[in-house]
Design a protein around this motif. Structure first.
Motif, PDB file in Angstrom:
ATOM      1  N   ARG A 183       0.828  -1.213   0.000  1.00  0.00           N
ATOM      2  CA  ARG A 183       0.000   0.000   0.000  1.00  0.00           C
ATOM      3  C   ARG A 183       0.857   1.255   0.000  1.00  0.00           C
ATOM      4  O   ARG A 183       0.432   2.317  -0.459  1.00  0.00           O
ATOM      5  CB  ARG A 183      -0.911   0.008   1.212  1.00  0.00           C
ATOM      6  N   THR A 184       2.080   1.154   0.532  1.00  0.00           N
ATOM      7  CA  THR A 184       2.972   2.331   0.618  1.00  0.00           C
ATOM      8  C   THR A 184       3.945   2.383  -0.546  1.00  0.00           C
ATOM      9  O   THR A 184       4.791   3.270  -0.609  1.00  0.00           O
ATOM     10  CB  THR A 184       3.752   2.274   1.919  1.00  0.00           C
ATOM     11  N   VAL A 185       3.829   1.420  -1.472  1.00  0.00           N
ATOM     12  CA  VAL A 185       4.733   1.402  -2.613  1.00  0.00           C
ATOM     13  C   VAL A 185       4.063   2.119  -3.779  1.00  0.00           C
ATOM     14  O   VAL A 185       2.840   2.255  -3.837  1.00  0.00           O
ATOM     15  CB  VAL A 185       5.079  -0.071  -2.980  1.00  0.00           C
ATOM     16  N   ALA A 186       4.883   2.610  -4.703  1.00  0.00           N
ATOM     17  CA  ALA A 186       4.332   3.312  -5.880  1.00  0.00           C
ATOM     18  C   ALA A 186       3.401   2.426  -6.643  1.00  0.00           C
ATOM     19  O   ALA A 186       3.513   1.197  -6.612  1.00  0.00           O
ATOM     20  CB  ALA A 186       5.498   3.758  -6.767  1.00  0.00           C
ATOM     21  N   PRO A 187       2.453   2.966  -7.379  1.00  0.00           N
ATOM     22  CA  PRO A 187       1.467   2.170  -8.108  1.00  0.00           C
ATOM     23  C   PRO A 187       2.088   1.200  -9.104  1.00  0.00           C
ATOM     24  O   PRO A 187       1.588   0.114  -9.298  1.00  0.00           O
ATOM     25  CB  PRO A 187       0.606   3.211  -8.819  1.00  0.00           C
ATOM     26  N   ALA A 188       3.161   1.576  -9.781  1.00  0.00           N
ATOM     27  CA  ALA A 188       3.749   0.697 -10.804  1.00  0.00           C
ATOM     28  C   ALA A 188       4.228  -0.623 -10.214  1.00  0.00           C
ATOM     29  O   ALA A 188       3.862  -1.711 -10.701  1.00  0.00           O
ATOM     30  CB  ALA A 188       4.870   1.409 -11.525  1.00  0.00           C
TER      31      ALA A 188
END
Length: 314
Positions: free
Chosen positions: A303-308
């Motif tokens: 959830r805290t990682v970039a969308p890609a």
């Protein structure tokens, strides 16, 4: 002349009285030897009448003994008549209480083998289903992938994934403000309840096997004690210890013990086999639950990682 005749008659009467008493004590063959001194004419008709009872007594005793011998031989034949000692014959000749014990044990044996057949199929199907769920959960990278893989399948594995998805959806609004530890605890709690319910459902019926295995020998022993008690009562009433009278009752009583053992031994063995199989099923279920927990933890981290990268993980 009158004195001599009277004296002769008195002597002859005394001799005949003595001869009659001797003829009653001796066998019939000695009677003619005693009658020889009877020479006087007046007392001659008396001697045949006196000797007749002695000669008739043995003839009357012989027919009386023959029926007794016949009755004894017939009684011996009745005691030695063959008895049907087949299981069915012993069951039909048993007491009503022993029959009830045998019928109860036969019904318990039928229940044991019915549970064995039904539970064996249930455990086999449950292991196959949860094993497929474990493979699908292990191959999935996210909780959504596992849900799509188990969408059309039932069983505890699909329930675990759906419960985790529902809890994640309910906690989605608070995840931006709090850590995901609370979500993990709630998911673990729901998964543990699903595991417990599945284990209880799989263990259903095994308690009956434990009860049958522990009580069947004592039920059979009760039938044996009752049957032997009836056998001894029959011995006391018949006033004889002939084996032909005792053996059928004891054999019928021991049949109850044999049926108790035949019922109890398979029940104990099947219960132990099911206990090991259910323990293996619980282990596979725990693996599935642990896999769902890993997916939930992974989703929280992404959830805290970039969308890609998150889309690549999906």
């Amino acid at each position: 002349m009158s004195r001599n005749g009277l004296l002769a008659a008195l002597v002859a009467s005394m001799i005949l009285s003595a001869a009659s008493a001797t003829a009653q004590e001796q066998p019939a063959g000695t009677a003619p030897a005693v009658e020889a001194p009877a020479a006087a004419a007046p007392v001659a008709p008396v001697s045949p009448a006196a000797a007749a009872p002695a000669t008739m007594a043995p003839a009357q005793q012989q027919p009386a003994g023959a029926p007794n011998a016949t009755a004894g031989s017939s009684a011996a034949m009745e005691l030695t008549l063959p008895h049907d000692l087949s299981p069915w014959g012993m069951f039909m000749a048993a007491d009503i209480v022993v029959k009830g014990v045998m019928i109860g044990l036969a019904f318990a044996s039928l229940v044991t083998w019915t549970i064995w057949l039904a539970k064996s199929l249930e455990i086999l199907a449950g292991k196959l289903r949860i094993s497929r769920a474990v493979r699908a959960i292990g191959d999935a990278a996210t909780l959504k992938q596992a849900s799509r893989a188990l969408d059309r399948s039932g069983g505890p594995g699909a329930l675990l994934v759906r419960a985790a998805e529902e809890e994640t959806a309910l906690s989605a609004g608070a995840l931006d403000h709090v850590s995901g530890d609370g979500l993990k605890e709630r998911v673990t709690s729901r998964l543990s309840r699903i595991e417990a319910a599945a284990s209880r459902r799989m263990s259903r019926g095994t308690g009956v096997l434990a009860t049958i295995g522990s009580t069947a020998p004592f039920v059979g022993l009760f039938g044996t004690v009752w049957g032997i008690m009836n056998a001894f009562i029959g011995i006391s009433q018949a006033q004889t210890t002939n084996l032909a009278l005792v053996a059928p009752g004891i054999a019928e009583a021991l049949l109850a013990t044999a049926m108790g053992l035949v019922t109890a031994i398979p029940a104990v063995v099947i219960y132990n086999v099911f206990a090991r199989s259910i323990a293996g099923y619980r282990q596979i279920l725990a693996d599935a639950s642990a896999g769902v927990e890993r997916l939930v933890s992974r989703d929280l981290d992404f959830r805290t990682v970039a969308p890609a990268p998150a889309m690549a993980a999906e």
